[in-house]
Design a protein around this motif. Structure first.
Motif, mmCIF file in Angstrom:
data_model
loop_
_atom_site.group_PDB
_atom_site.id
_atom_site.type_symbol
_atom_site.label_atom_id
_atom_site.label_comp_id
_atom_site.label_asym_id
_atom_site.label_seq_id
_atom_site.Cartn_x
_atom_site.Cartn_y
_atom_site.Cartn_z
ATOM 1 N N THR A 4 7.151 -6.872 0.716
ATOM 2 C CA THR A 4 8.265 -6.658 -0.193
ATOM 3 C C THR A 4 7.971 -5.415 -1.007
ATOM 4 O O THR A 4 6.898 -5.304 -1.606
ATOM 5 N N ILE A 5 8.913 -4.495 -1.018
ATOM 6 C CA ILE A 5 8.761 -3.260 -1.779
ATOM 7 C C ILE A 5 9.796 -3.252 -2.885
ATOM 8 O O ILE A 5 10.988 -3.468 -2.637
ATOM 9 N N LYS A 6 9.329 -3.008 -4.103
ATOM 10 C CA LYS A 6 10.221 -2.931 -5.262
ATOM 11 C C LYS A 6 10.306 -1.478 -5.708
ATOM 12 O O LYS A 6 9.295 -0.780 -5.758
ATOM 13 N N TYR A 7 11.519 -1.053 -6.017
ATOM 14 C CA TYR A 7 11.768 0.323 -6.439
ATOM 15 C C TYR A 7 12.259 0.327 -7.876
ATOM 16 O O TYR A 7 13.073 -0.507 -8.258
ATOM 17 N N PHE A 8 11.786 1.304 -8.663
ATOM 18 C CA PHE A 8 12.162 1.381 -10.059
ATOM 19 C C PHE A 8 12.677 2.776 -10.398
ATOM 20 O O PHE A 8 12.264 3.769 -9.786
ATOM 21 N N GLY A 9 13.547 2.851 -11.400
ATOM 22 C CA GLY A 9 14.023 4.125 -11.931
ATOM 23 C C GLY A 9 14.630 5.028 -10.880
ATOM 24 O O GLY A 9 15.462 4.611 -10.069
ATOM 25 N N GLN A 10 14.197 6.297 -10.891
ATOM 26 C CA GLN A 10 14.756 7.288 -9.968
ATOM 27 C C GLN A 10 14.456 6.960 -8.512
ATOM 28 O O GLN A 10 15.181 7.386 -7.616
ATOM 29 N N ILE A 11 13.417 6.187 -8.262
ATOM 30 C CA ILE A 11 13.100 5.784 -6.889
ATOM 31 C C ILE A 11 14.177 4.813 -6.381
ATOM 32 O O ILE A 11 14.627 4.904 -5.243
ATOM 33 N N ALA A 12 14.605 3.900 -7.242
ATOM 34 C CA ALA A 12 15.685 2.968 -6.879
ATOM 35 C C ALA A 12 16.987 3.729 -6.635
ATOM 36 O O ALA A 12 17.789 3.341 -5.780
ATOM 37 N N GLU A 13 17.204 4.808 -7.371
ATOM 38 C CA GLU A 13 18.402 5.620 -7.151
ATOM 39 C C GLU A 13 18.385 6.255 -5.765
ATOM 40 O O GLU A 13 19.411 6.321 -5.093
ATOM 41 N N VAL A 14 17.220 6.720 -5.326
ATOM 42 C CA VAL A 14 17.100 7.334 -3.999
ATOM 43 C C VAL A 14 17.338 6.299 -2.899
ATOM 44 O O VAL A 14 18.070 6.555 -1.936
ATOM 45 N N THR A 15 16.731 5.131 -3.035
ATOM 46 C CA THR A 15 16.833 4.111 -1.988
ATOM 47 C C THR A 15 18.131 3.310 -2.077
ATOM 48 O O THR A 15 18.479 2.608 -1.142
ATOM 49 N N GLN A 16 18.800 3.386 -3.228
ATOM 50 C CA GLN A 16 20.033 2.652 -3.499
ATOM 51 C C GLN A 16 19.829 1.139 -3.460
ATOM 52 O O GLN A 16 20.739 0.383 -3.126
ATOM 53 N N GLN A 17 18.602 0.724 -3.784
ATOM 54 C CA GLN A 17 18.300 -0.700 -3.908
ATOM 55 C C GLN A 17 17.055 -0.873 -4.768
ATOM 56 O O GLN A 17 16.270 0.050 -4.914
ATOM 57 N N GLU A 18 16.919 -2.058 -5.330
ATOM 58 C CA GLU A 18 15.772 -2.321 -6.191
ATOM 59 C C GLU A 18 14.636 -3.012 -5.456
ATOM 60 O O GLU A 18 13.506 -3.024 -5.935
ATOM 61 N N GLU A 19 14.945 -3.588 -4.302
ATOM 62 C CA GLU A 19 13.925 -4.326 -3.555
ATOM 63 C C GLU A 19 14.342 -4.449 -2.099
ATOM 64 O O GLU A 19 15.533 -4.535 -1.798
ATOM 65 N N GLU A 20 13.359 -4.437 -1.211
ATOM 66 C CA GLU A 20 13.635 -4.697 0.198
ATOM 67 C C GLU A 20 12.388 -5.265 0.871
ATOM 68 O O GLU A 20 11.278 -5.052 0.412
ATOM 69 N N SER A 21 12.601 -5.996 1.938
ATOM 70 C CA SER A 21 11.505 -6.482 2.771
ATOM 71 C C SER A 21 11.427 -5.576 3.982
ATOM 72 O O SER A 21 12.445 -5.185 4.544
ATOM 73 N N LEU A 22 10.198 -5.246 4.371
ATOM 74 C CA LEU A 22 9.989 -4.262 5.426
ATOM 75 C C LEU A 22 8.840 -4.724 6.317
ATOM 76 O O LEU A 22 7.818 -5.202 5.827
ATOM 77 N N GLU A 23 9.018 -4.579 7.612
ATOM 78 C CA GLU A 23 7.944 -4.894 8.559
ATOM 79 C C GLU A 23 7.002 -3.693 8.613
ATOM 80 O O GLU A 23 7.438 -2.566 8.839
ATOM 81 N N PHE A 24 5.715 -3.930 8.389
ATOM 82 C CA PHE A 24 4.725 -2.858 8.351
ATOM 83 C C PHE A 24 3.543 -3.245 9.229
ATOM 84 O O PHE A 24 2.969 -4.314 9.084
ATOM 85 N N SER A 25 3.175 -2.341 10.145
ATOM 86 C CA SER A 25 2.072 -2.639 11.064
ATOM 87 C C SER A 25 0.886 -1.714 10.854
ATOM 88 O O SER A 25 -0.079 -1.772 11.603
ATOM 89 N N GLY A 26 0.946 -0.859 9.834
ATOM 90 C CA GLY A 26 -0.146 0.067 9.572
ATOM 91 C C GLY A 26 -1.261 -0.571 8.773
ATOM 92 O O GLY A 26 -1.315 -1.794 8.596
ATOM 93 N N VAL A 27 -2.151 0.286 8.273
ATOM 94 C CA VAL A 27 -3.322 -0.184 7.537
ATOM 95 C C VAL A 27 -3.331 0.315 6.093
ATOM 96 O O VAL A 27 -3.625 -0.443 5.177
ATOM 97 N N PHE A 28 -2.991 1.587 5.895
ATOM 98 C CA PHE A 28 -3.154 2.214 4.590
ATOM 99 C C PHE A 28 -1.825 2.439 3.864
ATOM 100 O O PHE A 28 -0.776 2.564 4.498
ATOM 101 N N ILE A 29 -1.904 2.539 2.551
ATOM 102 C CA ILE A 29 -0.741 2.835 1.726
ATOM 103 C C ILE A 29 -0.089 4.143 2.195
ATOM 104 O O ILE A 29 1.136 4.251 2.241
#
Length: 77
Positions: A4-29
């Motif tokens: 689950t990724i939460k977005y705040f402030g100007q980041i939420a404006e870019v993504t046009q959402q405050e939270e989303e669930s995402l499938e991630f198969s990598g290792v690092f941030i």
């Protein structure tokens, strides 16, 4: 892994959402951020910090939690 990724402030404006669930198969941030850059190209021009399980982390940190937040710069006072 489903995270689950939460977005705040100007980041939420870019993504046009405050939270989303995402499938991630990598290792690092850093890999997660690259995945987000592909999905939200304007995000590349934004300055932000990354928190995992409510603690700030670096791009070299391994993704170990399902709670990630992208935080805009903080104003000091």
């Amino acid at each position: 892994m489903l995270i689950t990724i939460k977005y705040f402030g100007q980041i939420a404006e870019v993504t046009q959402q405050e939270e989303e669930s995402l499938e991630f198969s990598g290792v690092f941030i850093s890999e997660l951020i690259e995945q987000l850059y592909e999905k939200y190209v304007p995000l590349k021009n934004k300055d932000f910090k990354v928190a995992q399980n409510q603690e700030l982390v670096t791009l070299e940190t391994q993704v170990s939690g399902s709670d990630i937040a992208l935080l805009p710069p903080f104003a000091g006072g």
